[in-house]
Scaffold this motif. Structure first.
Motif, PDB file in Angstrom:
ATOM      1  N   VAL A  38       0.864  -1.174   0.000  1.00 53.25           N
ATOM      2  CA  VAL A  38       0.000   0.000   0.000  1.00 53.25           C
ATOM      3  C   VAL A  38       0.901   1.225   0.000  1.00 53.25           C
ATOM      4  O   VAL A  38       1.754   1.377   0.874  1.00 53.25           O
ATOM      5  N   ASN A  39       0.711   2.103  -0.976  1.00 53.34           N
ATOM      6  CA  ASN A  39       1.554   3.288  -1.129  1.00 53.34           C
ATOM      7  C   ASN A  39       0.680   4.543  -1.061  1.00 53.34           C
ATOM      8  O   ASN A  39      -0.170   4.768  -1.926  1.00 53.34           O
ATOM      9  N   CYS A  40       0.925   5.364  -0.035  1.00 53.01           N
ATOM     10  CA  CYS A  40       0.156   6.591   0.159  1.00 53.01           C
ATOM     11  C   CYS A  40       1.071   7.814   0.132  1.00 53.01           C
ATOM     12  O   CYS A  40       0.801   8.823   0.790  1.00 53.01           O
ATOM     13  N   THR A  41       2.149   7.747  -0.602  1.00 49.79           N
ATOM     14  CA  THR A  41       3.155   8.813  -0.613  1.00 49.79           C
ATOM     15  C   THR A  41       2.588  10.141  -1.102  1.00 49.79           C
ATOM     16  O   THR A  41       1.905  10.201  -2.124  1.00 49.79           O
ATOM     17  N   GLY A  42       2.885  11.207  -0.354  1.00 52.05           N
ATOM     18  CA  GLY A  42       2.591  12.566  -0.798  1.00 52.05           C
ATOM     19  C   GLY A  42       1.128  12.895  -0.992  1.00 52.05           C
ATOM     20  O   GLY A  42       0.795  13.727  -1.833  1.00 52.05           O
ATOM     21  N   GLN A  43       0.252  12.306  -0.201  1.00 50.06           N
ATOM     22  CA  GLN A  43      -1.182  12.557  -0.338  1.00 50.06           C
ATOM     23  C   GLN A  43      -1.727  13.532   0.707  1.00 50.06           C
ATOM     24  O   GLN A  43      -2.936  13.726   0.807  1.00 50.06           O
ATOM     25  N   GLN A  44      -0.822  14.121   1.489  1.00 49.67           N
ATOM     26  CA  GLN A  44      -1.227  15.083   2.515  1.00 49.67           C
ATOM     27  C   GLN A  44      -2.251  14.494   3.484  1.00 49.67           C
ATOM     28  O   GLN A  44      -3.163  15.186   3.961  1.00 49.67           O
ATOM     29  N   LEU A  45      -2.096  13.226   3.786  1.00 52.28           N
ATOM     30  CA  LEU A  45      -3.025  12.577   4.713  1.00 52.28           C
ATOM     31  C   LEU A  45      -2.841  13.150   6.115  1.00 52.28           C
ATOM     32  O   LEU A  45      -1.723  13.220   6.623  1.00 52.28           O
ATOM     33  N   PRO A  46      -3.934  13.546   6.787  1.00 45.84           N
ATOM     34  CA  PRO A  46      -3.818  14.104   8.132  1.00 45.84           C
ATOM     35  C   PRO A  46      -3.730  13.039   9.227  1.00 45.84           C
ATOM     36  O   PRO A  46      -3.389  13.339  10.369  1.00 45.84           O
ATOM     37  N   GLU A  47      -4.059  11.806   8.889  1.00 43.08           N
ATOM     38  CA  GLU A  47      -4.046  10.731   9.882  1.00 43.08           C
ATOM     39  C   GLU A  47      -3.785   9.395   9.203  1.00 43.08           C
ATOM     40  O   GLU A  47      -3.800   9.287   7.974  1.00 43.08           O
ATOM     41  N   PHE A  48      -3.549   8.397  10.046  1.00 41.79           N
ATOM     42  CA  PHE A  48      -3.285   7.047   9.559  1.00 41.79           C
ATOM     43  C   PHE A  48      -4.463   6.565   8.719  1.00 41.79           C
ATOM     44  O   PHE A  48      -5.613   6.647   9.156  1.00 41.79           O
ATOM     45  N   PRO A  49      -4.220   6.075   7.495  1.00 44.25           N
ATOM     46  CA  PRO A  49      -5.331   5.685   6.609  1.00 44.25           C
ATOM     47  C   PRO A  49      -6.099   4.478   7.140  1.00 44.25           C
ATOM     48  O   PRO A  49      -5.538   3.587   7.767  1.00 44.25           O
TER      49      PRO A  49
END
Length: 290
Positions: A38-49
């Protein structure tokens, strides 16, 4: 039986489509998913997905705004071996965070807001091989036994932090350590740091960017590389006496002087008593002869 040239039955196409849809549904929002990754790089996520597939082996959360890693959600990922949380906002609430991911081999916490590393931070990562905690400018303390349970640790990077001191046993007791990043830190090259510098020059560990492993304080040693600093510290620390040393020597000298004076006085008293006793005995013998 259908021939190869004919289209697939609608039932098979439906099931295949449902399977693909299921995979897409199980992938967290704004993340990309491949087999066990699972790759969530650079998505400006505010919290753990949320909704990360439970069989995920590799999780990449780099370059987001995550400030907290939930231990419970992580514990569901029992097969996780690779976790990249670099370039986030993680702080000091990491103790016992990784209790449920004991298979973790690679952990990247660089470019965060760590200020200290305690025994509880990585104590449950018994399989950890690579640990990157570099580029945490507020990281000022690593406890002496912080890596006591990480005996498989081979690659450790603490470069570009606020560290001024590191106890020798913290890294010397890691039997598999081969790579240690220490560059661009604020090392305080005092006599208490001499043991660590000596270990560096004698160990078989590789220190990348060695030209930038230098003293920051005191002023007289600033920008001096560790090998040169060792020579100066060894001379200064092993030959130069401090105020406490002079006080100790004065006390020892006084004790020796007092003990010597007391011994001399006692020897003199014994000699006088012996002389008196001898004189009295001679007088008694002379009287008996008369």
């Amino acid at each position: 039986m259908s021939s190869p040239g004919r289209p697939r039955p609608l039932g098979l196409m439906f099931l295949f489509g449902m399977g693909m849809a299921s995979e897409r549904i199980n992938c967290p929002s704004r993340c990309s998913c491949q087999y066990l990754e699972v790759n969530c790089t650079g998505q400006q996520l505010p919290e753990f997905p949320a909704a990360i597939p439970l069989d995920t082996r590799q999780l990449i959360l780099a370059a987001n705004n995550i400030s907290y890693l939930p231990a419970v959600e992580l514990s569901f990922l029992a097969d996780l071996v690779y976790l990249d949380c670099s370039k986030n906002l993680l702080g000091d609430d990491l103790d016992f965070t990784f209790i449920g991911v004991a298979k973790l081999v690679y952990l990247d916490l660089s470019f965060n807001n760590l200020t200290q590393v305690t025994f509880g931070t990585f104590a449950h990562l018994l399989s950890l091989v690579v640990l990157k905690i570099s580029d945490n400018p507020n990281l000022v303390a690593i406890e002496k036994d912080a890596f006591a349970n990480n005996t498989w640790l081979r690659h450790l990077d603490v470069s570009r932090t606020g560290l001024t001191f590191l106890d020798t046993s913290t890294v010397r007791d890691l039997p598999n350590l081969r790579f240690l990043g220490l560059s661009d830190n604020l090392w305080h090259c005092s006599c208490s740091f001499l043991d660590f510098i000596t270990w560096m020059t004698e160990s078989n560990v590789h220190f990348p960017d060695a030209d930038h492993i230098t003293c920051y304080t005191p002023q007289g040693l600033r920008a001096l590389r560790m090998p040169a600093a060792e020579a100066q510290l060894r001379f200064a620390c092993l030959t130069q006496l401090h105020k406490q040393d002079y006080i100790f020597l004065c006390l020892v000298g006084f004790c020796i002087f007092f003990a010597g004076t007391a011994a001399a006085w006692l020897a003199g008293v014994c000699a006088v008593i012996y002389e008196l006793h001898t004189s009295k005995r001679e007088e008694e013998e002379e009287e008996e002869e008369d």
